[in-house]
Motif scaffolding. Structure first.
Motif, PDB file in Angstrom:
ATOM      1  N   MET A   1      34.987  41.077  25.628  1.00 28.38           N
ATOM      2  CA  MET A   1      34.688  40.254  26.866  1.00 28.38           C
ATOM      3  C   MET A   1      33.665  40.628  27.597  1.00 28.38           C
ATOM      4  N   SER A   2      32.624  39.853  28.389  1.00 29.86           N
ATOM      5  CA  SER A   2      31.839  40.278  28.966  1.00 29.86           C
ATOM      6  C   SER A   2      32.055  40.923  30.143  1.00 29.86           C
ATOM      7  N   PRO A   3      31.675  41.937  30.801  1.00 34.94           N
ATOM      8  CA  PRO A   3      32.154  42.477  32.122  1.00 34.94           C
ATOM      9  C   PRO A   3      31.846  41.366  33.356  1.00 34.94           C
ATOM     10  N   TYR A   4      31.123  40.530  33.161  1.00 38.09           N
ATOM     11  CA  TYR A   4      30.678  39.300  34.257  1.00 38.09           C
ATOM     12  C   TYR A   4      31.815  38.519  34.200  1.00 38.09           C
ATOM     13  N   VAL A   5      32.307  38.066  32.855  1.00 42.68           N
ATOM     14  CA  VAL A   5      33.477  37.050  32.866  1.00 42.68           C
ATOM     15  C   VAL A   5      34.588  37.568  33.055  1.00 42.68           C
ATOM     16  N   ALA A   6      34.886  38.817  32.888  1.00 44.65           N
ATOM     17  CA  ALA A   6      36.105  39.644  33.527  1.00 44.65           C
ATOM     18  C   ALA A   6      36.161  39.809  35.023  1.00 44.65           C
ATOM     19  N   SER A   7      34.844  39.934  35.497  1.00 46.40           N
ATOM     20  CA  SER A   7      34.961  40.017  36.937  1.00 46.40           C
ATOM     21  C   SER A   7      35.332  38.558  37.446  1.00 46.40           C
ATOM     22  N   PHE A   8      34.689  37.513  36.897  1.00 47.69           N
ATOM     23  CA  PHE A   8      34.983  36.134  37.328  1.00 47.69           C
ATOM     24  C   PHE A   8      36.284  35.726  37.290  1.00 47.69           C
ATOM     25  N   ILE A   9      36.953  36.459  36.320  1.00 49.76           N
ATOM     26  CA  ILE A   9      38.337  35.839  36.061  1.00 49.76           C
ATOM     27  C   ILE A   9      39.217  36.830  37.467  1.00 49.76           C
ATOM     28  N   VAL A  10      38.853  37.754  37.642  1.00 47.93           N
ATOM     29  CA  VAL A  10      39.511  38.637  38.583  1.00 47.93           C
ATOM     30  C   VAL A  10      39.190  38.071  39.931  1.00 47.93           C
ATOM     31  N   PHE A  11      38.005  37.551  40.087  1.00 52.94           N
ATOM     32  CA  PHE A  11      37.883  36.861  41.422  1.00 52.94           C
ATOM     33  C   PHE A  11      38.395  35.504  41.596  1.00 52.94           C
ATOM     34  N   ILE A  12      38.524  34.749  40.529  1.00 47.86           N
ATOM     35  CA  ILE A  12      39.434  33.509  40.564  1.00 47.86           C
ATOM     36  C   ILE A  12      40.845  33.819  40.853  1.00 47.86           C
ATOM     37  N   SER A  13      41.391  34.761  40.123  1.00 48.96           N
ATOM     38  CA  SER A  13      42.771  35.415  40.408  1.00 48.96           C
ATOM     39  C   SER A  13      43.066  35.669  41.976  1.00 48.96           C
ATOM     40  N   ILE A  14      42.005  36.384  42.503  1.00 52.42           N
ATOM     41  CA  ILE A  14      42.329  36.656  43.743  1.00 52.42           C
ATOM     42  C   ILE A  14      42.213  35.439  44.626  1.00 52.42           C
ATOM     43  N   PHE A  15      41.550  34.508  44.280  1.00 52.08           N
ATOM     44  CA  PHE A  15      41.505  33.123  44.934  1.00 52.08           C
ATOM     45  C   PHE A  15      42.710  32.449  45.154  1.00 52.08           C
ATOM     46  N   LEU A  16      43.060  32.370  43.914  1.00 50.59           N
ATOM     47  CA  LEU A  16      44.547  31.741  43.693  1.00 50.59           C
ATOM     48  C   LEU A  16      45.495  32.425  44.492  1.00 50.59           C
ATOM     49  N   PHE A  17      45.527  33.725  44.559  1.00 49.79           N
ATOM     50  CA  PHE A  17      46.412  34.508  45.190  1.00 49.79           C
ATOM     51  C   PHE A  17      46.361  34.231  46.809  1.00 49.79           C
TER      52      PHE A  17
END
Length: 311
Positions: A1-17
């Motif tokens: 997985m691209s590090p950009y995609v991984a970071s994108f998923i992390v920030f979405i998770s933070i948003f939902l949290f």
């Protein structure tokens, strides 16, 4: 997985949290039982509309209000027809979060997180609830900042570049993207936040961003549909009504996307604020347009979905 995609998923998770934390704090501060409010204030479509707006603004989630409403219908506390006014109100109430997200994150992020964290250490309910709200908002702003920083790197990836180009080329494609993304992450607000991040980096045009927001209104209906599984006939009708109301609204106001863009551009030069204002305008107009037609709408939905599959 691209590090950009991984970071994108992390920030979405933070948003939902952050959204979940904000919702908990606001619900606690309201000091009211949401089910009682929905029950007592939904005797007419107009009262249902106002109730839907207020409760959704408090809970910061139209999906949460729909789940509560379906639960009340299943328990035979509310009727399907009473729910239509509430549904129209939820579409307006959920736009409050979009307006909040346009605040300058750099100005509020650290103070909100710091003060929120300190208040979370206090056992007094009021201060703890305020801390929860502030920490939730701070987390949302962190996520927004991160998503905006990731927008340009993500646009260099073939998959995202294709989605961006197709969305800018076709408003129908944008609606599809908004619908699928929201159905996947089950948060129209998160879809709005992601879209704001891309539009702030000039990767999306305002009309294409509006189309994605239109799609988010449809995609958010998936939660109500899931909640209606195994429930009563009237509860399923309410879930179907949620879908139809949003599809009708998008269909009616699809031709006005360009006009909405022009109005927003006249009001403000900030792309994310423009999008938030259009989201509010679209939902207010569509809800007010359908409000006098709740009786006709109810009869039509009952006719379309009559059959054994509702039993």
């Amino acid at each position: 997985m691209s590090p950009y995609v991984a970071s994108f998923i992390v920030f979405i998770s933070i948003f939902l949290f952050g959204m979940a934390t904000l919702r908990i704090g606001l619900k606690s501060l309201s000091n009211s039982r949401m089910q009682e409010i929905l029950y007592q204030a939904s005797s007419t479509p107009l009262r249902g509309l106002m109730t839907g707006i207020i409760v959704t603004a408090i809970l910061q989630s139209s999906s949460a209000v729909m789940v509560i409403t379906i639960g009340l219908i299943t328990a035979k506390v509310l009727t399907f027809r009473q729910s239509i006014g509430i549904i129209l109100g939820t579409n307006i109430g959920t736009t409050v979060t979009a307006e909040l997200m346009t605040l300058n994150p750099d100005q509020f992020t650290i103070p909100f997180l710091l003060v929120g964290f300190l208040l979370l250490q206090i056992r007094k309910q009021l201060l703890f609830s305020i801390g929860t709200v502030l920490f939730g908002l701070g987390s949302i702003f962190v996520a927004m900042h991160g998503l905006e920083a990731m927008a340009v790197p993500l646009s260099t990836l073939t998959f995202f570049d294709h989605i961006i180009n197709e969305s800018n080329s076709s408003l129908f494609y944008g609606i599809g993207v908004g619908t699928l993304l929201t159905a996947l992450i089950q948060s129209s607000t998160a879809t709005t936040g992601i879209t704001m991040s891309f539009i702030n980096q000039d990767l999306l045009t305002l009309p294409s961003a509006i189309a994605i927001i239109y799609g988010a209104n449809i995609g958010t209906c998936i939660t109500a549909l899931i909640a209606s599984f195994g429930s009563t006939k009237e509860a399923k009708l309410a879930a179907y009504a949620h879908v139809w109301i949003n599809i009708i609204g998008v269909t009616i106001f699809f031709p006005f996307i360009t006009k909405f863009s022009e109005i927003a551009a006249y009001v403000t030069a900030l792309p994310d604020v423009q999008l938030a204002h259009v989201s509010l305008l679209f939902n207010v107009l569509s809800s007010l347009l359908l409000l006098p037609l709740t009786g006709v709408l109810a009869k039509t939905i009952e006719k379309i979905h009559k059959g054994n599959h509702l039993a």
